[in-house]
Design an enzyme around this catalytic site. Structure first.
Site, PDB file in Angstrom:
ATOM      1  N   LYS A  94       0.848  -1.192   0.000  1.00 39.84           N
ATOM      2  CA  LYS A  94       0.000   0.000   0.000  1.00 39.84           C
ATOM      3  C   LYS A  94       0.884   1.243   0.000  1.00 39.84           C
ATOM      4  O   LYS A  94       1.842   1.325   0.759  1.00 39.84           O
ATOM      5  CB  LYS A  94      -0.882   0.003   1.249  1.00 39.84           C
ATOM      6  N   ARG A  96     -10.164   2.270   6.304  1.00 36.15           N
ATOM      7  CA  ARG A  96      -9.662   1.271   7.254  1.00 36.15           C
ATOM      8  C   ARG A  96      -9.155   1.941   8.519  1.00 36.15           C
ATOM      9  O   ARG A  96      -9.227   1.364   9.611  1.00 36.15           O
ATOM     10  CB  ARG A  96      -8.658   0.326   6.603  1.00 36.15           C
ATOM     11  N   GLN A 137     -10.345  12.530   7.429  1.00 42.53           N
ATOM     12  CA  GLN A 137     -10.321  11.511   8.484  1.00 42.53           C
ATOM     13  C   GLN A 137     -11.251  11.888   9.634  1.00 42.53           C
ATOM     14  O   GLN A 137     -11.857  11.012  10.257  1.00 42.53           O
ATOM     15  CB  GLN A 137      -8.879  11.299   8.991  1.00 42.53           C
ATOM     16  N   GLY A 169      -3.822  10.882  14.080  1.00 38.89           N
ATOM     17  CA  GLY A 169      -3.037  11.740  13.196  1.00 38.89           C
ATOM     18  C   GLY A 169      -1.560  11.404  13.126  1.00 38.89           C
ATOM     19  O   GLY A 169      -0.958  11.438  12.059  1.00 38.89           O
ATOM     20  N   ALA A 170      -0.966  11.097  14.281  1.00 35.95           N
ATOM     21  CA  ALA A 170       0.489  10.963  14.323  1.00 35.95           C
ATOM     22  C   ALA A 170       0.935   9.604  13.801  1.00 35.95           C
ATOM     23  O   ALA A 170       0.722   8.580  14.444  1.00 35.95           O
ATOM     24  CB  ALA A 170       0.995  11.171  15.749  1.00 35.95           C
ATOM     25  N   ASP A 171       1.547   9.619  12.629  1.00 38.71           N
ATOM     26  CA  ASP A 171       2.006   8.361  12.029  1.00 38.71           C
ATOM     27  C   ASP A 171       3.461   8.452  11.596  1.00 38.71           C
ATOM     28  O   ASP A 171       3.964   7.577  10.909  1.00 38.71           O
ATOM     29  CB  ASP A 171       1.100   7.962  10.863  1.00 38.71           C
ATOM     30  N   LYS A 201       5.310  13.715  14.343  1.00 36.74           N
ATOM     31  CA  LYS A 201       3.931  14.169  14.611  1.00 36.74           C
ATOM     32  C   LYS A 201       3.512  13.777  16.031  1.00 36.74           C
ATOM     33  O   LYS A 201       3.920  12.732  16.544  1.00 36.74           O
ATOM     34  CB  LYS A 201       2.966  13.570  13.594  1.00 36.74           C
TER      35      LYS A 201
END
Lengths: 319, 319
Positions: A69, A113, A141, A224-226, A230
């Site tokens: 992905k 997802r 989101q 949010g934090a990925d 972040k």
């Protein structure tokens, strides 16, 4: 072998028929039972204009397909009338490596997802009685999380905080169209005082929520934090919460809220559980109505595998 | 933005018009000048049946597109009548992350850019007078290397060694059709005695060539080893060679011949140069007609970016 190429127009009606919350529960259980082979997330970072690309990929042992992905966020895109989030998913036969399907979902399956994972967190760790849902952020989101939460809570009261007045107004319209009674809040602090199920959905690099603002009995899902830089939740909020769950312990070593909190010595890694363990267990859960619990989602390839495979198999069965 | 989807049938006539040797030279120069942002190679390994998948991705600073390339080898595929190597390339706009093109090349572009890199190595490090080309292995890459070498040497004499008599016979037919006078050799040792430009193209995990067998003045390009466990050249061959070049110094820390030789303390990393430096310099080269030189190719995303971008731009200009 000719791969099945699916556009978002093809995918949209198919994915609407899939029980994504159930699919994500199964995906997280498989992951926490160590059935998945998921290498570290690949990353490309761009400066001008700013953008980040994530490659998530993996497979289930004894499975049939592997997934790759690609999802990106280019945060200046909206100025050009282009969505920030872009992406696609690729599904390959696990026995031969042949490309089975190209899912040109434009990042929408990732949004769905991720939202379904938020609903899974709320289902297993959220308060029994949700008084009001608080949403931090107003982007895609934000509205997807609210949409997914409809399947796991009867609460139809929502509050929202965002930086842009216009975006807040647009969000409120969409939320009300979903059947929510939605109010805007003047600050994250005010939002925390009104809600006991909170979802944070921003690309913020500075904490937006402090522990002292949060009501007893609240569950917070941080979406949010990925990346490593972040952060939406103050580190002390994680250390003082009764229970902190992550979708992936291994990813939390390099990214997200738990990474930030452990890195600043506020949190011990030993105090963090995996969402799949929570789902799979009767004992790892909220113990009373006053506990504050947190779920930190960085997004795991096993979710992408689950949704891409389900869409492809539905499309194949229909054709 | 609707991505341009190109099948191998679309790509084949386009790529035939591209000067791949020149394109790879430019790609390697850009890479060695540190103009490229190339994260570590992503990898998925499968046991049953055995297969490995490589994800290579990156971009050039101040460039226009970023690439993600998926290439796999599933070595039992031929038993099912399916090529071992599978794959595709994806090209994205660097400013917005939008998917520009899906190149369903079935691994062929990887084969072509790898073969072109072999020709680049032979052009810059090969003997001035190639007496005979030796090819170890009989698969797709074996014949592609020979094809690419036609553009950089006038030599039309070739010898081949492979494990399977049938595959050797098929290879010889194809090589002769390319205009070569091709003989089979009874062993890698016999092959080394006959040739002064050697290309190894197998997925071997044990060395196939020893230093003592190699004639003075020979150049060897090792193409097969692209993981940590594959190896075609004895480590002592690298330590005793006059010059060892790699396509990527950083990748050679985790994979390929140089990785193996350094790992077994036969070679110092300081004695290895990058192919882009060789092309870019007048001084890093073969000094006389008796030196033995080696190039170890693990394949770099900058090559994939170069070939995918060239194909896409040609396709766009034609449509």
């Amino acid at each position: 072998m000719i791969p099945t190429i699916l556009t978002w127009d093809d995918i949209k009606p198919i994915v609407a028929e899939i029980d994504l919350v159930h699919a994500m529960e199964e995906a997280f259980i498989a992951y926490s039972r160590k059935r998945a082979v998921i290498p570290p997330v690949g990353e490309l970072i761009f400066d001008k204009p700013p953008g980040d690309v994530h490659l998530k990929y993996g497979y289930l042992k004894q499975g049939d397909y592997y997934v790759i992905k690609i999802a990106s966020g280019f945060y200046n895109n909206p100025q050009l009338g282009i969505p920030s989030s872009q992406g696609l998913m690729l599904l390959f036969k696990q026995t031969t490596g042949q490309l089975a399907s190209v899912l040109l979902d434009e990042g929408n399956l990732t949004d769905l997802r991720t939202a379904a994972a938020g609903a899974v967190a709320a289902k297993h760790l959220g308060p029994t009685r949700v008084a009001c849902i608080g949403i931090i952020g107003t982007g895609i989101q934000a509205i997807e999380q609210l949409t997914a939460l409809k399947t796991v809570t009867k609460c139809r009261k929502a509050v929202v905080w965002g930086r842009s007045e216009n975006n807040v107004a647009t969000f409120i319209k969409k939320a009300n169209n979903l059947g929510f009674n939605t109010q805007k809040m003047a600050s994250p602090e005010a939002l925390c005082q009104q809600s006991n199920l909170i979802v944070t959905t921003t690309p913020s690099t500075k904490p937006l929520i402090q522990f002292d603002w949060v009501q007893p009995g609240t569950h917070i899902t941080a979406v949010g934090a990925d990346t490593a830089n972040k952060q939406e939740l103050d580190a002390a909020l994680l250390s003082r919460a009764s229970l902190v769950a992550v979708d992936s312990l291994s990813q939390s070593r390099t990214r997200g809220e738990v990474y930030r909190a452990v890195n600043s010595n506020e949190l011990s890694r030993d105090d963090v559980v995996e969402l799949g363990e929570v789902i799979d267990s009767n004992t790892i859960t909220r113990k009373n109505t006053s506990e504050i619990t947190v779920t930190d989602l960085t997004g795991v390839a096993v979710q992408d595998l689950s949704i891409a495979r389900a869409v492809f198999l539905s499309a194949s069965a229909a054709s």
